[in-house]
Design a protein around this motif. Sequence first.
Motif, PDB file in Angstrom:
ATOM      1  N   ALA A   6       2.106   1.724  -3.544  1.00 48.76           N
ATOM      2  CA  ALA A   6       1.025   2.202  -4.427  1.00 48.76           C
ATOM      3  C   ALA A   6       0.697   3.661  -4.156  1.00 48.76           C
ATOM      4  CB  ALA A   6      -0.216   1.331  -4.232  1.00 48.76           C
ATOM      5  N   ALA A   7       0.694   4.051  -2.864  1.00 50.29           N
ATOM      6  CA  ALA A   7       0.412   5.448  -2.529  1.00 50.29           C
ATOM      7  C   ALA A   7       1.501   6.373  -3.056  1.00 50.29           C
ATOM      8  CB  ALA A   7       0.266   5.596  -1.019  1.00 50.29           C
ATOM      9  N   LYS A  26      -7.198   9.316  -7.205  1.00 47.27           N
ATOM     10  CA  LYS A  26      -6.547   8.029  -6.981  1.00 47.27           C
ATOM     11  C   LYS A  26      -5.513   8.128  -5.862  1.00 47.27           C
ATOM     12  CE  LYS A  26      -4.207   4.243  -9.337  1.00 47.27           C
ATOM     13  NZ  LYS A  26      -3.666   3.743 -10.612  1.00 47.27           N
ATOM     14  N   HIS A  39      -6.189   3.889   1.587  1.00 49.85           N
ATOM     15  CA  HIS A  39      -5.841   2.465   1.651  1.00 49.85           C
ATOM     16  C   HIS A  39      -4.600   2.254   2.502  1.00 49.85           C
ATOM     17  CE1 HIS A  39      -4.717  -1.472  -0.599  1.00 49.85           C
ATOM     18  NE2 HIS A  39      -5.243  -1.702   0.588  1.00 49.85           N
ATOM     19  N   ALA A  80       0.827  -1.206   0.000  1.00 48.55           N
ATOM     20  CA  ALA A  80       0.000   0.000   0.000  1.00 48.55           C
ATOM     21  C   ALA A  80       0.864   1.258   0.000  1.00 48.55           C
ATOM     22  CB  ALA A  80      -0.929  -0.001   1.220  1.00 48.55           C
ATOM     23  N   GLU A 115      -5.515   5.886  -2.560  1.00 52.72           N
ATOM     24  CA  GLU A 115      -4.359   5.084  -2.135  1.00 52.72           C
ATOM     25  C   GLU A 115      -3.891   5.509  -0.745  1.00 52.72           C
ATOM     26  OE1 GLU A 115      -3.264   2.508  -3.411  1.00 52.72           O
ATOM     27  OE2 GLU A 115      -4.193   2.509  -5.401  1.00 52.72           O
ATOM     28  N   ALA A 164       1.017   6.686  -6.842  1.00 55.41           N
ATOM     29  CA  ALA A 164      -0.130   7.540  -7.152  1.00 55.41           C
ATOM     30  C   ALA A 164       0.198   9.007  -6.894  1.00 55.41           C
ATOM     31  CB  ALA A 164      -1.343   7.109  -6.320  1.00 55.41           C
TER      32      ALA A 164
END
Length: 373
Positions: free
Chosen positions: A13-14, A97, A104, A10, A101, A17
């Motif tokens: 991904a963050a 997004k 998340h 995560a 993220e 993004a």
Amino acid sequence: MAADSAADAAEAAAAEAAKVRDAAIVDLSRRAQALAPLVPLMRRLSQYPSETLLAVPGSPEDALRGALVLRSLTRHLSAEAEALRQAQLVATEASRKAEAEAAHLAEARAEVRAAAAAVEAALAQARTHRSALAEEEKEAAREAATTAARAGDLREMMERLERARARAEAEAKARAERERLAAERAARLQAEREAEALAARQRAARDAAQREALAREQAAVERREQARQLEAARQAALPAPGPAPSASGGRAVPVAGTLSRDFGDSGAGGPARGLTYAAPAGARVVSPCQGSVAFAGPFRSYGKLVIVDCGGGVHFVLAGLDRLDAETGARVLPGEPVGQLGAAEENGRASLYVELRRNGTPVDPKGWFRARG
């Protein structure tokens, strides 16, 4: 470990993004700055196209030429405005997004904290319910570890631990044999008492025929109870499990991370005799097998390390820990936490060194992990 892996994914991904969002915002700002000086002209052309063209007197040829230029300029401005609108849409979607993220990532971190709290609670409960036999085993293991810690190198240390384990197994077998003999003596005494009781009941039955039925029923009840007690005594006298469990009790990768140095890779001290994993800072380290902790503490240049005796001459060395969650002599299961890594190093990750030894000889641990399950 699953929560650590999810949080690591995560976070990546963050970050990705956020990078896309920042790039989209930079592109949007660049296009807006380039188009800003033309906004007044675009507004005037949209409201008074003819008046704008005829504002400056000129010949019909100049007017025609101006109309063509105006038409081309209008198309260019329309294309730039559409590009700006598309850039704004991309930036808006990238921001959305990135926010998703980030949410998340916050959930993943909350799960990591919850999982860590659950692990801490389980560890505290496990430490609270230590049995007297486990304490004795830990004391014996601590003595062995103290002796091993005075070894000159890791090989000598493993040899001392192996000798201590063999002595502990011999003592356990001797203790089990003593308990078996004591159980046999108790069974003989019980059988003698049962025979005497039966004879007494038979004499009482001959003396009082009218109570024969009641005496027979009571004798049956007593025999069943005596048999139950005898079985309970036999079960209690069975030998306890030895201090070195079988190596087939399950297998687990000790940390959620990536392999940064493989077995046999060359280095300053020669070929690597184990694996080095790069993992998130503070990642949980677990036991690769079912067994007992033969050593837990600092040792020379290895820092804080844990040695797990998996049985059958198999030992795992886990080095580079910042915190220890297992004590010397404690029994562990595959995947049970034994420690935690510290802060990140220069590359932004923490390191765990894993070494597998069979009968004192280092072997490649990857085969062990591939066979897990």
